[in-house]
Design an enzyme around this catalytic site. Sequence first.
Site, PDB file in Angstrom:
ATOM      1  N   HIS A   1     -10.123   1.171   2.187  1.00 47.63           N
ATOM      2  CA  HIS A   1      -9.586   2.478   2.599  1.00 47.63           C
ATOM      3  C   HIS A   1     -10.718   3.453   2.948  1.00 47.63           C
ATOM      4  O   HIS A   1     -10.526   4.371   3.740  1.00 47.63           O
ATOM      5  CB  HIS A   1      -8.765   3.109   1.460  1.00 47.63           C
ATOM      6  CG  HIS A   1      -7.320   2.718   1.440  1.00 47.63           C
ATOM      7  ND1 HIS A   1      -6.436   2.998   2.467  1.00 47.63           N
ATOM      8  CD2 HIS A   1      -6.579   2.081   0.503  1.00 47.63           C
ATOM      9  CE1 HIS A   1      -5.230   2.555   2.154  1.00 47.63           C
ATOM     10  NE2 HIS A   1      -5.292   1.976   0.963  1.00 47.63           N
TER      11      HIS A   1
ATOM     12  N   HIS B   1      -9.151  -3.774  -1.816  1.00 44.53           N
ATOM     13  CA  HIS B   1      -8.168  -3.024  -1.033  1.00 44.53           C
ATOM     14  C   HIS B   1      -8.552  -1.536  -0.974  1.00 44.53           C
ATOM     15  O   HIS B   1      -8.556  -0.927   0.097  1.00 44.53           O
ATOM     16  CB  HIS B   1      -6.779  -3.216  -1.665  1.00 44.53           C
ATOM     17  CG  HIS B   1      -5.672  -2.444  -1.018  1.00 44.53           C
ATOM     18  ND1 HIS B   1      -4.582  -3.046  -0.430  1.00 44.53           N
ATOM     19  CD2 HIS B   1      -5.468  -1.099  -0.884  1.00 44.53           C
ATOM     20  CE1 HIS B   1      -3.766  -2.104   0.047  1.00 44.53           C
ATOM     21  NE2 HIS B   1      -4.274  -0.912  -0.221  1.00 44.53           N
ATOM     22  N   GLU B   2      -8.906  -0.956  -2.138  1.00 43.70           N
ATOM     23  CA  GLU B   2      -9.219   0.485  -2.185  1.00 43.70           C
ATOM     24  C   GLU B   2     -10.505   0.798  -1.434  1.00 43.70           C
ATOM     25  O   GLU B   2     -10.591   1.808  -0.725  1.00 43.70           O
ATOM     26  CB  GLU B   2      -9.341   0.967  -3.634  1.00 43.70           C
ATOM     27  CG  GLU B   2      -8.079   0.850  -4.475  1.00 43.70           C
ATOM     28  CD  GLU B   2      -6.840   1.383  -3.812  1.00 43.70           C
ATOM     29  OE1 GLU B   2      -6.918   2.272  -2.951  1.00 43.70           O
ATOM     30  OE2 GLU B   2      -5.751   0.879  -4.153  1.00 43.70           O
TER      31      GLU B   2
ATOM     32  N   CYS C   1       0.844  -1.197   0.000  1.00 44.16           N
ATOM     33  CA  CYS C   1       0.000   0.000   0.000  1.00 44.16           C
ATOM     34  C   CYS C   1       0.880   1.248   0.000  1.00 44.16           C
ATOM     35  O   CYS C   1       1.854   1.311   0.746  1.00 44.16           O
ATOM     36  CB  CYS C   1      -0.880  -0.006   1.244  1.00 44.16           C
ATOM     37  SG  CYS C   1      -1.975   1.424   1.388  1.00 44.16           S
TER      38      CYS C   1
HETATM   39 NI    NI Z   1      -3.683   1.115  -0.046  1.00 37.87          NI
END
Ligand code: NI
Length: 167
Positions: free
Chosen positions: A143, A139-140, A97
């Site tokens: 966030h 993953h995004e 990341c």
């Molecule tokens: Ni990330």
Amino acid sequence: MTLRKIITVPNEVLRRNTHIVTNFDKNLKTLIDDMVETMRNAPGVGLAAPQIGILEQIVVIEFGDEEDEEAPKKLYTVVNPEITRMSNEKLMGVEGCLSVPGVVGDVERSLSIVVKGQNRNGQKVKYKLSGWVARIFQHEIDHLTGVLFTDLAESLWQPEEDYVDNV
Ligand code: NI
């Protein structure tokens, strides 16, 4: 377009929740353009708005074909993304990341997902994705609720070289 500063751990902004985008105005388009430029410059294959300190539900992802390096990359810009389906089939993979420099880890993700959201003009979009791009989306979108891959990783280590695309 302007390069924005990428926030890294332990900055608490990365842990905050984000707001739904309701104004699809010129400022949003500028922000998205800046996110794309910042992602490319990093370089990375994905970026979520909190990573540049903006607590709004926006992700940008740029993905090249795993099999065919000559194929053009595909750019996804999704506002208010939501995962509406996740396969039970999961796959372990190595992630890194941009906001957690110098660390990678093994994370289990659904192999395929369906993502719904809006494009930069506010029009509805829907993507059926699988494999690496499905992993980047998961993953995004994490966030956007303050979740980092290090929270989910079964093991973490410091890579000797940059062999993972950061997101
Ligand atoms: Ni990330």
